[in-house]
Design a protein around this motif. Sequence first.
Motif, PDB file in Angstrom:
ATOM      1  N   ALA A 169       0.702  -1.233  -0.051  1.00  0.00           N
ATOM      2  CA  ALA A 169      -0.017   0.131   0.005  1.00  0.00           C
ATOM      3  C   ALA A 169       0.985   1.214  -0.161  1.00  0.00           C
ATOM      4  CB  ALA A 169      -0.727  -0.056   1.258  1.00  0.00           C
ATOM      5  N   HIS A 170       0.306   2.380  -0.489  1.00  0.00           N
ATOM      6  CA  HIS A 170       0.906   3.635  -0.532  1.00  0.00           C
ATOM      7  C   HIS A 170       0.433   4.242   0.969  1.00  0.00           C
ATOM      8  CE1 HIS A 170       0.598   3.236  -4.869  1.00  0.00           C
ATOM      9  NE2 HIS A 170       1.924   3.609  -4.740  1.00  0.00           N
ATOM     10  N   PHE A 171      -0.539   3.925   1.439  1.00  0.00           N
ATOM     11  CA  PHE A 171      -1.019   4.538   2.674  1.00  0.00           C
ATOM     12  C   PHE A 171      -1.923   3.497   3.365  1.00  0.00           C
ATOM     13  CE2 PHE A 171      -1.569   7.935  -0.395  1.00  0.00           C
ATOM     14  CZ  PHE A 171      -0.685   8.942   0.129  1.00  0.00           C
ATOM     15  N   VAL A 172      -1.736   3.393   4.733  1.00  0.00           N
ATOM     16  CA  VAL A 172      -2.505   2.569   5.748  1.00  0.00           C
ATOM     17  C   VAL A 172      -3.213   3.064   6.554  1.00  0.00           C
ATOM     18  CG1 VAL A 172      -2.513   0.222   7.210  1.00  0.00           C
ATOM     19  CG2 VAL A 172      -0.880   0.321   5.308  1.00  0.00           C
ATOM     20  N   ALA A 182      -8.850   7.392  12.921  1.00  0.00           N
ATOM     21  CA  ALA A 182      -9.189   7.119  11.425  1.00  0.00           C
ATOM     22  C   ALA A 182      -9.374   8.167  10.620  1.00  0.00           C
ATOM     23  CB  ALA A 182      -9.930   6.021  11.190  1.00  0.00           C
ATOM     24  N   ARG A 183     -10.312   8.786  11.122  1.00  0.00           N
ATOM     25  CA  ARG A 183     -10.651  10.185  10.296  1.00  0.00           C
ATOM     26  C   ARG A 183      -9.398  11.126   9.930  1.00  0.00           C
ATOM     27  NH1 ARG A 183     -15.828  11.011  10.280  1.00  0.00           N
ATOM     28  NH2 ARG A 183     -16.258  10.187  12.259  1.00  0.00           N
ATOM     29  N   GLU A 184      -8.845  11.323  11.064  1.00  0.00           N
ATOM     30  CA  GLU A 184      -7.260  12.086  11.075  1.00  0.00           C
ATOM     31  C   GLU A 184      -6.541  11.734   9.669  1.00  0.00           C
ATOM     32  OE1 GLU A 184      -5.682  12.262  14.695  1.00  0.00           O
ATOM     33  OE2 GLU A 184      -7.490  13.493  15.686  1.00  0.00           O
ATOM     34  N   GLN A 185      -6.399  10.071   9.746  1.00  0.00           N
ATOM     35  CA  GLN A 185      -5.444   9.386   8.787  1.00  0.00           C
ATOM     36  C   GLN A 185      -6.083   9.828   7.385  1.00  0.00           C
ATOM     37  OE1 GLN A 185      -4.471   5.220  10.128  1.00  0.00           O
ATOM     38  NE2 GLN A 185      -5.688   5.777  11.633  1.00  0.00           N
ATOM     39  N   VAL A 186      -7.329   9.902   7.309  1.00  0.00           N
ATOM     40  CA  VAL A 186      -7.881  10.004   6.078  1.00  0.00           C
ATOM     41  C   VAL A 186      -7.914  11.501   5.610  1.00  0.00           C
ATOM     42  CG1 VAL A 186     -10.242  10.303   4.608  1.00  0.00           C
ATOM     43  CG2 VAL A 186      -9.559   8.058   6.058  1.00  0.00           C
ATOM     44  N   ALA A 187      -8.015  12.385   6.570  1.00  0.00           N
ATOM     45  CA  ALA A 187      -7.711  13.792   5.988  1.00  0.00           C
ATOM     46  C   ALA A 187      -6.256  14.025   5.726  1.00  0.00           C
ATOM     47  CB  ALA A 187      -8.018  14.677   7.338  1.00  0.00           C
ATOM     48  N   VAL A 192      -1.953  14.731   1.310  1.00  0.00           N
ATOM     49  CA  VAL A 192      -0.717  14.468   0.643  1.00  0.00           C
ATOM     50  C   VAL A 192      -1.032  14.273  -0.896  1.00  0.00           C
ATOM     51  CG1 VAL A 192       0.544  12.317   0.564  1.00  0.00           C
ATOM     52  CG2 VAL A 192       0.209  13.317   2.742  1.00  0.00           C
ATOM     53  N   MET A 193      -2.311  13.731  -0.995  1.00  0.00           N
ATOM     54  CA  MET A 193      -2.630  13.442  -2.664  1.00  0.00           C
ATOM     55  C   MET A 193      -2.897  14.721  -3.268  1.00  0.00           C
ATOM     56  SD  MET A 193      -2.508  10.240  -3.354  1.00  0.00           S
ATOM     57  CE  MET A 193      -3.171  10.270  -4.845  1.00  0.00           C
ATOM     58  N   PRO A 200       2.390  10.095  -3.888  1.00  0.00           N
ATOM     59  CA  PRO A 200       3.310   8.762  -4.299  1.00  0.00           C
ATOM     60  C   PRO A 200       3.188   8.701  -5.862  1.00  0.00           C
ATOM     61  CG  PRO A 200       1.441   7.830  -3.452  1.00  0.00           C
ATOM     62  CD  PRO A 200       1.298   9.293  -3.034  1.00  0.00           C
ATOM     63  N   GLY A 201       2.192   8.761  -6.546  1.00  0.00           N
ATOM     64  CA  GLY A 201       2.023   8.665  -7.890  1.00  0.00           C
ATOM     65  C   GLY A 201       2.140   7.257  -8.442  1.00  0.00           C
TER      66      GLY A 201
END
Length: 207
Positions: A169-172, A182-187, A192-193, A200-201
């Motif tokens: 994965a690029h993100f976990v 989890a919401r903070e990780q999504v934000a 980043v994207m 990452p691309g």
Amino acid sequence: MLIIGLTGSIGMGKSTTAKMFREAGVPVYDADAAVADLYETGGAAVAPLEAAFPGVTKDGAVDREALRQRVLGNDEAMSRLNAIVHPLVGADRVHFFKDAEAAGADMVVLDIPLLYETGGDANMDAVVVVSAPPEQQRERVLARPGMTAERLDAILSRQMHDAEKRARAHFVVDTSRGLEPAREQVAEIIAVMRDPQKRPGRDKSPA
């Protein structure tokens, strides 16, 4: 428009994570929901599935439990099922992309349970894997109505191991610590994207 693949094994919290992306304003395509629509009365998958697996429809809709009994543990039957359903889901996804572009979305999330298993990750700008410890995963899944340990093991046998998904994965997103973390990780993933210097691309290795 960036395409983010969202995946994770059963019971990891993927649906909840998908909802967090949606609440943050990112359009989410739910492959499971699309399949459910195809299986409903009048759905495009009903007739071809009845032809391939006689007796799996009831009152004009696909009986998902009957279909599951016909294909679970049978690789040939599963291949026939996928050959029917995947093109129909693909056509539905085209409409989703058109709607997202019309709305001016800069990124979309494709919620696909078997993303790695089907090779779909090759078409993503980045992949997010939702994960939790195995004991928590089993506790969550076995609490579902009608779920048994035997059925869970059969499902897991068709899915790539969580450790391999996380490694690729690029993100976990770790859902073991509760909703807000989890919401903070999504934000953070969305931020980043949206940063060309950080995301990452497709031509970069996972972080």
